[in-house]
Design a protein around this motif. Structure first.
Motif, short mmCIF file in Angstrom:
data_model
loop_
_atom_site.label_atom_id
_atom_site.label_comp_id
_atom_site.label_asym_id
_atom_site.label_seq_id
_atom_site.Cartn_x
_atom_site.Cartn_y
_atom_site.Cartn_z
N VAL A 93 45.42 39.04 48.19
CA VAL A 93 45.15 39.67 46.90
C VAL A 93 43.80 39.20 46.39
O VAL A 93 43.49 38.00 46.41
CB VAL A 93 46.24 39.32 45.86
CG1 VAL A 93 45.98 40.02 44.53
CG2 VAL A 93 47.62 39.68 46.40
N ARG A 94 42.98 40.15 45.94
CA ARG A 94 41.75 39.84 45.23
C ARG A 94 42.00 40.05 43.74
O ARG A 94 42.69 41.00 43.34
CB ARG A 94 40.64 40.78 45.66
CG ARG A 94 40.00 40.42 46.98
CD ARG A 94 38.88 39.43 46.79
NE ARG A 94 38.09 39.27 48.01
CZ ARG A 94 37.13 38.39 48.17
NH1 ARG A 94 36.83 37.57 47.17
NH2 ARG A 94 36.46 38.27 49.29
N PHE A 95 41.42 39.18 42.91
CA PHE A 95 41.60 39.36 41.48
C PHE A 95 40.38 38.91 40.70
O PHE A 95 39.62 38.04 41.14
CB PHE A 95 42.86 38.65 40.98
CG PHE A 95 42.91 37.17 41.19
CD1 PHE A 95 42.55 36.29 40.17
CD2 PHE A 95 43.34 36.63 42.40
CE1 PHE A 95 42.60 34.91 40.36
CE2 PHE A 95 43.40 35.25 42.59
CZ PHE A 95 43.03 34.39 41.57
N ASN A 96 40.20 39.52 39.55
CA ASN A 96 39.12 39.22 38.62
C ASN A 96 39.66 38.21 37.61
O ASN A 96 40.61 38.51 36.89
CB ASN A 96 38.68 40.51 37.93
CG ASN A 96 37.60 40.29 36.89
OD1 ASN A 96 37.17 39.18 36.63
ND2 ASN A 96 37.15 41.38 36.27
N PRO A 97 39.10 37.00 37.51
CA PRO A 97 39.68 35.97 36.65
C PRO A 97 39.77 36.36 35.18
O PRO A 97 40.74 36.01 34.50
CB PRO A 97 38.75 34.77 36.84
CG PRO A 97 38.12 35.00 38.17
CD PRO A 97 37.97 36.48 38.29
N SER A 98 38.78 37.10 34.66
CA SER A 98 38.85 37.47 33.24
C SER A 98 37.85 38.57 32.92
O SER A 98 36.77 38.64 33.54
CB SER A 98 38.58 36.26 32.35
OG SER A 98 37.28 35.77 32.54
N GLU A 99 38.21 39.40 31.96
CA GLU A 99 37.31 40.42 31.45
C GLU A 99 37.82 40.86 30.08
O GLU A 99 39.02 41.01 29.88
CB GLU A 99 37.22 41.61 32.40
CG GLU A 99 36.14 42.60 32.01
CD GLU A 99 35.83 43.60 33.13
OE1 GLU A 99 35.33 44.69 32.79
OE2 GLU A 99 36.07 43.29 34.31
N THR A 100 36.89 41.07 29.17
CA THR A 100 37.22 41.50 27.82
C THR A 100 36.89 42.98 27.65
O THR A 100 35.83 43.43 28.09
CB THR A 100 36.46 40.66 26.77
OG1 THR A 100 36.83 39.29 26.95
CG2 THR A 100 36.80 41.09 25.36
N VAL A 101 37.80 43.71 27.00
CA VAL A 101 37.66 45.16 26.87
C VAL A 101 37.74 45.55 25.40
O VAL A 101 38.65 45.12 24.68
CB VAL A 101 38.76 45.90 27.67
CG1 VAL A 101 38.62 47.41 27.48
CG2 VAL A 101 38.69 45.53 29.14
#
Length: 236
Positions: free
Chosen positions: A164-172
């Motif tokens: 699994v690849r994942f993005n640690p954090s992002e604000t929307v």
């Protein structure tokens, strides 16, 4: 919100070249199913962020696409995530799927924001994680993974091995839909979930897999179904 659906210890080797390393112990996998278009989800999303800093669990957020039609398209949503949630519901004999929902260890479902129930399931699954030795290294630009069964350990005879690849954090900044006007921080956003092998749980498994995409990775060992997650390993 809901949607109707149709009829252990691990020894880790450092990754070569300074690219990272695999966790030194197996983690409890928590899969939060969420959506930017769901006004019930922000508390569960915040709980996920709290869990992400712990060293005994691996929460991986799967954003679903079935709320996109109500005014806001979730840019993290993937139809594969919706399909995985439906598969869990099918195994559980459920006719509906919900957001927010957390699946703990592949078998226990928590609908809504219920942190104490999640904590109880986490503790229960931590006691039953598989005793497998996992090694990982970078070889010629590919991830080389080895899974070994320890003496005296009995595993299922069919185990799905997923990366699994994942993005640690992002604000929307959400402009429309039920969460219009809200700015929400999302954590451990799954960007790719790939089946790389099926293991018999008996002989040592060795495989090389391409490292497409960016961001941290995780290795998941799970019974088919999808069923019980034997263990999860964070690869930093």
């Amino acid at each position: 919100m809901k949607s109707w659906i149709g009829a252990g210890l691990v020894a880790a080797a450092a990754l070569m070249g300074g690219a990272g390393y695999a966790d030194e112990k197996p983690l409890v996998l928590i899969e939060p199913f969420t959506s930017q278009g769901c006004n019930s989800c922000p508390p569960a999303d915040a709980l996920l962020a709290e869990l992400a800093v712990r060293d005994d669990v691996l929460p991986l957020a799967l954003h679903v696409d079935y709320w996109d039609y109500i005014g806001w398209k979730d840019k993290f949503a993937r139809p594969e995530h919706t399909a995985r949630q439906k598969a869990y519901a099918h195994v559980a004999g459920a006719s509906t799927i919900y957001t927010p929902q957390m699946v703990v260890g592949g078998t226990d479902h928590v609908v809504g924001y219920k942190p104490m129930r999640v904590a109880d399931y986490m503790k229960a699954h931590e006691a039953t994680l598989a005793d497998v030795e996992v090694r990982a290294e970078i070889v010629d630009g590919k991830m080389r993974i080895k899974c070994l069964v320890k003496d005296g350990t009995t595993l299922p005879t069919k185990i799905n091995v997923d990366i699994v690849r994942f993005n640690p954090s992002e604000t929307v900044d959400i402009k429309h839909g039920e969460n219009a006007g809200e700015t929400i921080a999302y954590t451990n956003i799954v960007t790719d979930w790939e089946r790389v092998a099926t293991w018999d749980g008996r002989e040592t498994l060795e495989l090389d897999t391409a490292m497409a995409g960016d961001g941290p990775m995780a290795l998941i060992l799970q019974e088919p179904g999808p069923g019980r997650v034997l263990a999860a390993y964070r690869i930093n």
